[in-house]
Design an enzyme around this catalytic site. Sequence first.
Site, short mmCIF file in Angstrom:
data_model
loop_
_atom_site.label_atom_id
_atom_site.label_comp_id
_atom_site.label_asym_id
_atom_site.label_seq_id
_atom_site.Cartn_x
_atom_site.Cartn_y
_atom_site.Cartn_z
N CYS A 1 -5.62 126.63 22.14
CA CYS A 1 -5.73 125.69 21.08
C CYS A 1 -6.97 125.06 21.49
CB CYS A 1 -4.66 124.51 21.49
SG CYS A 1 -2.78 125.02 21.65
N CYS B 1 -2.96 114.65 25.49
CA CYS B 1 -3.60 113.58 25.99
C CYS B 1 -2.55 112.38 25.51
CB CYS B 1 -5.01 113.42 25.33
SG CYS B 1 -5.00 113.71 23.33
N GLY C 1 -14.17 121.88 23.75
CA GLY C 1 -14.64 121.20 25.02
C GLY C 1 -14.30 121.86 26.35
#
Length: 276
Positions: A107, A229, A112
């Site tokens: 994913c 997150c 990042g």
Amino acid sequence: MDELACTELGEEKWETEIHALNQEAKVVLRVNTLKTNRQALHNKLLQEQIETELPAENENALVLSKRKNIFRSLAFKDGLFEVQDNSSQLVAPYLDIKEGMRIIDACAGAGGKTLHVAALLNNKGKIIAMDTEQWKLDELKKRARRAGAFNIEPRLIESLKTIKRLEGSADRLLLDVPCSGLGVLRRNPDAKWKLDSAFIEKVKNIQQKILNDYSAMLKKGGIMVYSTCSILPSENELQVKQFLENNKDQFELLEEQTIYPSQGFDGFYMARIRKR
């Protein structure tokens, strides 16, 4: 959203997190160790009038002393750092990476965490960075060039056939799944007006599907990290628990960790799972 979080976390805990989520988020940089080290980057940024602090808890992080447009800096253009919160920087090391491994970031988005994995591999081994949206992978290619990360192969997920072709091939598998984003609300304050229960239910179904479908890419004895997150147990430990119940003989939980916004950085969850 308030009712849901209060139910899942308890009123006292949720009140603590609400307070933390209403504070301004810190700007954290991840030092690109393929090109520099923390002290050298700190000094270089000072030359550009950008002051940073060196947090003790992360040897490859710098925190901006005050907000500034760092994307115009020479250090950024030279690929010496990426903007990445301290909590997010804990995810790639959780994979327990060794140089030369074959890693799948399933994913990947704009990459990042993929770039962090590349730095941990020291450009040795291979990373297959996957996503369902081509534009994100195109952005990853640009970022990888700037960072000097040469072992990344972007791959678009067109259907489950893309996943099946990679069955049993990964030493490590990162599933940084779509989520409510509740742990990073202070970075996206407008989300509190947009989140609703229907969206959260939909995203939970996606999370479980990704766990069940994508885990096939892991080798026996390999390690998978599931991360979000979010700070909601229903997106985190309960999802992992359900997955393990559905795959009792195949996978085992090694470790899990929840990082709360009240600890100073973004809210994150990580679970390290081994394939038997």
